[in-house]
Design a protein around this motif. Structure first.
Motif, PDB file in Angstrom:
ATOM      1  N   ALA A 143       0.820  -1.206   0.000  1.00  0.00           N
ATOM      2  CA  ALA A 143       0.000   0.000   0.000  1.00  0.00           C
ATOM      3  C   ALA A 143       0.859   1.263   0.000  1.00  0.00           C
ATOM      4  O   ALA A 143       0.540   2.240  -0.690  1.00  0.00           O
ATOM      5  CB  ALA A 143      -0.928  -0.005   1.211  1.00  0.00           C
ATOM      6  N   GLY A 144       1.964   1.242   0.757  1.00  0.00           N
ATOM      7  CA  GLY A 144       2.841   2.414   0.771  1.00  0.00           C
ATOM      8  C   GLY A 144       3.573   2.612  -0.541  1.00  0.00           C
ATOM      9  O   GLY A 144       3.754   3.745  -0.996  1.00  0.00           O
ATOM     10  N   LEU A 158       2.502   1.716  -3.478  1.00  0.00           N
ATOM     11  CA  LEU A 158       1.524   2.054  -4.524  1.00  0.00           C
ATOM     12  C   LEU A 158       0.548   3.108  -4.017  1.00  0.00           C
ATOM     13  O   LEU A 158      -0.655   3.046  -4.282  1.00  0.00           O
ATOM     14  CB  LEU A 158       0.769   0.794  -4.957  1.00  0.00           C
ATOM     15  N   ARG A 159       1.054   4.074  -3.303  1.00  0.00           N
ATOM     16  CA  ARG A 159       0.217   5.102  -2.676  1.00  0.00           C
ATOM     17  C   ARG A 159      -0.664   5.809  -3.709  1.00  0.00           C
ATOM     18  O   ARG A 159      -0.203   6.255  -4.755  1.00  0.00           O
ATOM     19  CB  ARG A 159       1.103   6.122  -1.975  1.00  0.00           C
ATOM     20  N   LYS A 172      -2.936   4.598  -5.634  1.00  0.00           N
ATOM     21  CA  LYS A 172      -3.441   3.743  -6.696  1.00  0.00           C
ATOM     22  C   LYS A 172      -4.509   2.801  -6.142  1.00  0.00           C
ATOM     23  O   LYS A 172      -4.731   2.714  -4.940  1.00  0.00           O
ATOM     24  CB  LYS A 172      -2.298   2.968  -7.345  1.00  0.00           C
ATOM     25  N   ASP A 226      -3.731   0.431  -3.203  1.00  0.00           N
ATOM     26  CA  ASP A 226      -3.652   1.149  -1.930  1.00  0.00           C
ATOM     27  C   ASP A 226      -5.043   1.442  -1.386  1.00  0.00           C
ATOM     28  O   ASP A 226      -5.313   1.247  -0.188  1.00  0.00           O
ATOM     29  CB  ASP A 226      -2.866   2.450  -2.141  1.00  0.00           C
ATOM     30  N   ARG A 227      -5.948   1.907  -2.235  1.00  0.00           N
ATOM     31  CA  ARG A 227      -7.314   2.196  -1.787  1.00  0.00           C
ATOM     32  C   ARG A 227      -8.026   0.922  -1.341  1.00  0.00           C
ATOM     33  O   ARG A 227      -8.789   0.935  -0.354  1.00  0.00           O
ATOM     34  CB  ARG A 227      -8.084   2.882  -2.921  1.00  0.00           C
ATOM     35  N   ARG A 261      -6.487  -0.126   2.112  1.00  0.00           N
ATOM     36  CA  ARG A 261      -6.947   0.778   3.173  1.00  0.00           C
ATOM     37  C   ARG A 261      -8.417   0.542   3.502  1.00  0.00           C
ATOM     38  O   ARG A 261      -8.817   0.553   4.671  1.00  0.00           O
ATOM     39  CB  ARG A 261      -6.729   2.230   2.752  1.00  0.00           C
ATOM     40  N   ARG A 281       2.150   0.984   6.278  1.00  0.00           N
ATOM     41  CA  ARG A 281       1.919   1.838   5.106  1.00  0.00           C
ATOM     42  C   ARG A 281       2.408   3.259   5.353  1.00  0.00           C
ATOM     43  O   ARG A 281       3.094   3.849   4.507  1.00  0.00           O
ATOM     44  CB  ARG A 281       0.431   1.849   4.774  1.00  0.00           C
ATOM     45  N   GLU A 282       2.049   3.835   6.519  1.00  0.00           N
ATOM     46  CA  GLU A 282       2.472   5.209   6.811  1.00  0.00           C
ATOM     47  C   GLU A 282       3.988   5.324   6.905  1.00  0.00           C
ATOM     48  O   GLU A 282       4.577   6.290   6.410  1.00  0.00           O
ATOM     49  CB  GLU A 282       1.822   5.674   8.128  1.00  0.00           C
ATOM     50  N   ILE A 311       5.514   5.157   3.391  1.00  0.00           N
ATOM     51  CA  ILE A 311       5.364   6.420   2.665  1.00  0.00           C
ATOM     52  C   ILE A 311       6.415   7.425   3.118  1.00  0.00           C
ATOM     53  O   ILE A 311       7.019   8.133   2.295  1.00  0.00           O
ATOM     54  CB  ILE A 311       3.934   6.975   2.871  1.00  0.00           C
TER      55      ILE A 311
END
Length: 330
Positions: free
Chosen positions: A127-128, A130-131, A133, A136-137, A140, A213-214, A217
């Motif tokens: 997810a991080g 592919l932030r 995209k 990622d959605r 999340r 993920r955070e 990023i």
């Protein structure tokens, strides 16, 4: 090496104080409970038909006639000598009951802990990286949905789908019904624990994935990653060489911190699946006013959680050489 022993010694002292505080709080909560041990376990009708001598013996057995301070100090003195007392409900030593129930829960807890950690790390890194995209959605959305879903409701849903409708897994218990204890195989135990472990794994993934993920990023937006890209490193190399290395420390923290969440979740999950583990024993002890057993389970689980945090702290030096060098200089 010396600093590690000093660090471990300080942590063990803190653990001793923590366990003392946990035992005191647990004892006070049990004393403040509105449940009457005699009425709960014997019944009002049965008490009314007993003689005063029989009621007095029951009060002595359940400790009703003993001052609270004297009861706690007596338990603490025995505990310091390695004796947690005798379970009032099971009429066995507390260590024996905990050992039997913990043996049932070990497979469940370890499977959920490992699976949730690995899957949470993979989903968080993906997810991080592919932030913004659609993966990622999607990740999340899944994590937020699972975080807001009660554990017992998810357990009931999985039980209804995979056990009742599809019939792929047993409805409950830790061993097949009607099978002798010496005839139960490891495969049988795995099949019985699969659905409870899956429930705990699903609920444990969300927190690890979102935090990873955070952190991922933040790492990918750092100056050294920008420099690595300017040198011509591929995106896969950036993620593997720089991303995973820098998310390893928070991943270790989250993974070992999730021990408490998994143990807490197992209380509800074992109730739904009628799984005779440590969580179900804690509920039985609390509702049945079995103070020695509840104190023993609380202290043991608190020690397990603290040990997980201690292992995470010790692994920091192995994961990050800067921490190891800094501690050595101190």
């Amino acid at each position: 090496m010396k600093h590690r022993f000093q660090f471990t010694g300080k942590k063990l002292i803190r653990m001793a104080l923590l366990l003392l505080g946990v035992s005191i709080v647990t004892f006070l909560l049990m004393c403040a409970s509105p449940l009457d041990p005699l009425q709960t376990n014997v019944g009002q009708v049965a008490l009314g038909s007993m003689s005063p001598e029989q009621v007095a013996r029951l009060e002595e057995y359940w400790g009703v006639d003993t001052p609270p301070v004297q009861r706690y100090l007596g338990w603490l003195g025995d505990f310091l000598h390695g004796d947690m007392g005798t379970s009032l409900l099971y009429r066995q030593p507390v260590l024996t009951v905990i050992g039997q129930r913990l043996a049932n829960s070990v497979l469940l807890l370890i499977a959920a802990w490992v699976f949730s950690g690995i899957l949470g790390l993979i989903l968080g890194v993906a997810a991080g990286a592919l932030r913004g995209k659609w993966p990622d959605r999607l990740i999340r959305g899944y994590c937020l949905l699972i975080s807001s879903t009660p554990t017992f409701w998810l357990a009931i849903l999985l039980l209804l789908i995979f056990s009742v409708w599809l019939g792929w897994f047993p409805v409950g218990l830790s061993v097949p019904v009607g099978v002798a204890a010496d005839a139960v195989t490891f495969a049988d135990r795995v099949r019985q624990a699969a659905l409870p472990a899956l429930t705990l794994s699903i609920t444990g993934v969300a927190n690890i994935a979102l935090h990873t993920r955070e952190k991922m990023i933040d790492v990918l937006e750092s100056d050294y990653v920008l420099f690595a890209r300017a040198r011509g490193e591929s995106e896969a190399s950036v993620i593997l060489r720089h991303g995973l290395r820098n998310v390893s420390l928070p991943a270790i923290t989250l993974q070992f911190a999730s021990v408490s969440e998994i143990i807490g979740g197992s209380v509800l999950v074992e109730q739904v699946f009628s799984y005779p583990g440590l969580g179900q024993a804690a509920v039985t002890a609390g509702l049945g006013s079995d103070l020695p057993l509840l104190l023993g389970i609380t202290v043991i689980t608190s020690a397990i959680v603290f040990a997980g945090n201690l292992i995470a702290d010790l692994l920091y030096g192995a994961a990050d050489p800067r921490i190891r060098r800094g501690a050595a200089r101190k």
